[in-house]
Design a protein around this motif. Sequence first.
Motif, mmCIF file in Angstrom:
data_model
loop_
_atom_site.group_PDB
_atom_site.id
_atom_site.type_symbol
_atom_site.label_atom_id
_atom_site.label_comp_id
_atom_site.label_asym_id
_atom_site.label_seq_id
_atom_site.Cartn_x
_atom_site.Cartn_y
_atom_site.Cartn_z
ATOM 1 N N GLU A 124 0.833 -1.204 0.000
ATOM 2 C CA GLU A 124 0.000 0.000 0.000
ATOM 3 C C GLU A 124 0.867 1.255 0.000
ATOM 4 O O GLU A 124 0.599 2.218 -0.728
ATOM 5 C CB GLU A 124 -0.921 -0.006 1.229
ATOM 6 C CG GLU A 124 -2.024 -1.041 1.190
ATOM 7 C CD GLU A 124 -3.089 -0.691 0.178
ATOM 8 O OE1 GLU A 124 -3.176 0.492 -0.187
ATOM 9 O OE2 GLU A 124 -3.813 -1.598 -0.253
ATOM 10 N N MET A 126 -7.377 8.508 1.551
ATOM 11 C CA MET A 126 -8.147 7.286 1.772
ATOM 12 C C MET A 126 -7.226 6.089 1.986
ATOM 13 O O MET A 126 -7.459 5.259 2.871
ATOM 14 C CB MET A 126 -9.076 7.041 0.581
ATOM 15 C CG MET A 126 -10.230 8.031 0.474
ATOM 16 S SD MET A 126 -11.222 7.793 -1.017
ATOM 17 C CE MET A 126 -11.824 6.129 -0.750
ATOM 18 N N HIS A 127 -6.147 6.000 1.189
ATOM 19 C CA HIS A 127 -5.179 4.918 1.392
ATOM 20 C C HIS A 127 -4.545 5.013 2.779
ATOM 21 O O HIS A 127 -4.389 4.001 3.480
ATOM 22 C CB HIS A 127 -4.098 4.973 0.315
ATOM 23 C CG HIS A 127 -4.567 4.541 -1.039
ATOM 24 N ND1 HIS A 127 -5.178 3.324 -1.269
ATOM 25 C CD2 HIS A 127 -4.527 5.163 -2.243
ATOM 26 C CE1 HIS A 127 -5.483 3.214 -2.551
ATOM 27 N NE2 HIS A 127 -5.110 4.324 -3.164
ATOM 28 N N ASP A 158 -5.837 6.390 5.419
ATOM 29 C CA ASP A 158 -6.843 6.034 6.428
ATOM 30 C C ASP A 158 -6.989 4.517 6.550
ATOM 31 O O ASP A 158 -7.122 3.982 7.662
ATOM 32 C CB ASP A 158 -8.192 6.660 6.063
ATOM 33 C CG ASP A 158 -8.171 8.172 6.212
ATOM 34 O OD1 ASP A 158 -7.279 8.677 6.927
ATOM 35 O OD2 ASP A 158 -9.032 8.844 5.615
ATOM 36 N N GLU A 159 -6.964 3.827 5.409
ATOM 37 C CA GLU A 159 -7.064 2.365 5.463
ATOM 38 C C GLU A 159 -5.869 1.756 6.197
ATOM 39 O O GLU A 159 -6.023 0.850 7.028
ATOM 40 C CB GLU A 159 -7.152 1.807 4.044
ATOM 41 C CG GLU A 159 -8.456 2.165 3.328
ATOM 42 C CD GLU A 159 -8.468 1.664 1.899
ATOM 43 O OE1 GLU A 159 -7.435 1.079 1.484
ATOM 44 O OE2 GLU A 159 -9.487 1.848 1.212
ATOM 45 N N ILE A 160 -4.678 2.264 5.907
ATOM 46 C CA ILE A 160 -3.488 1.737 6.577
ATOM 47 C C ILE A 160 -3.537 2.039 8.071
ATOM 48 O O ILE A 160 -3.231 1.182 8.912
ATOM 49 C CB ILE A 160 -2.221 2.327 5.932
ATOM 50 C CG1 ILE A 160 -2.088 1.825 4.494
ATOM 51 C CG2 ILE A 160 -0.980 1.961 6.730
ATOM 52 C CD1 ILE A 160 -0.951 2.458 3.737
ATOM 53 N N LEU A 164 -6.183 2.475 9.861
ATOM 54 C CA LEU A 164 -7.213 1.633 10.469
ATOM 55 C C LEU A 164 -6.688 0.220 10.704
ATOM 56 O O LEU A 164 -6.953 -0.384 11.760
ATOM 57 C CB LEU A 164 -8.443 1.608 9.563
ATOM 58 C CG LEU A 164 -9.659 0.837 10.089
ATOM 59 C CD1 LEU A 164 -10.131 1.427 11.412
ATOM 60 C CD2 LEU A 164 -10.787 0.850 9.068
ATOM 61 N N GLN A 165 -5.934 -0.306 9.760
ATOM 62 C CA GLN A 165 -5.338 -1.626 9.966
ATOM 63 C C GLN A 165 -4.358 -1.615 11.138
ATOM 64 O O GLN A 165 -4.335 -2.543 11.959
ATOM 65 C CB GLN A 165 -4.622 -2.075 8.691
ATOM 66 C CG GLN A 165 -5.553 -2.332 7.517
ATOM 67 C CD GLN A 165 -4.795 -2.698 6.258
ATOM 68 O OE1 GLN A 165 -3.570 -2.830 6.289
ATOM 69 N NE2 GLN A 165 -5.513 -2.864 5.155
#
Length: 213
Positions: free
Chosen positions: A15, A146-147, A149-151, A153-154
């Motif tokens: 990512e 957005m990328h 935020d996803e990272i 969140l993980q």
Amino acid sequence: MQQPQRKDQMSIGREIEDIARDLIKHQHDHPPVRDLNREFDRKLTFTDRVASDFARLVGSWVFVLAQLGLMLLWVLLNALSVLRHWDPYPFLFLNFVFSLEAAIWVSVVLMALNRQADRDRMRAQNDYELNVKAEEELKALMNHLMHQDEILLQIVNRLDRGDREMKRLARRLEQVLEANAEASRPPQTPQGAPASPVSTPAQPERPLGLPTP
């Protein structure tokens, strides 16, 4: 247990590499900002420059005052009886000169206005390109966010799972320590119970008549 963690780390690395690749690609998609004034001035011909200078002169106070002074001088010289009148009242030749001059200056001013319209059209096109570029930049920025935020969140989910696992292990360790402490503690006698008698070794009997040592 190690394989899922390794897969998660590899996915996060991919990512991050994708985000960096998108940033590098996006930075080279658009040409640099142009200087429109310099480009427009470079395209002007000699006649265009002369017309622009004359139009700039006509729209100044110097030209207005010069025209007014020439008109007053013309009228005074033709009104005095001392000199020969080359344009007597009602000054028809002066009207003809002004009409011819007005026709020429109107044409020159219209040429200057056409060039100004071309400049404005070029600026409008440049503004449109800048707006499109800004919109694409915002879209790319939102995708990057957005990328991220996803990272994040993980990462937060893994930290939460690790925190719960640590708490579970801490509770388990406390239970084991308490069990070991209870097992190693000596048994306590209840209060009021008689203490157990201590047995003493029996001494052998001595024969009578022997002195005591």
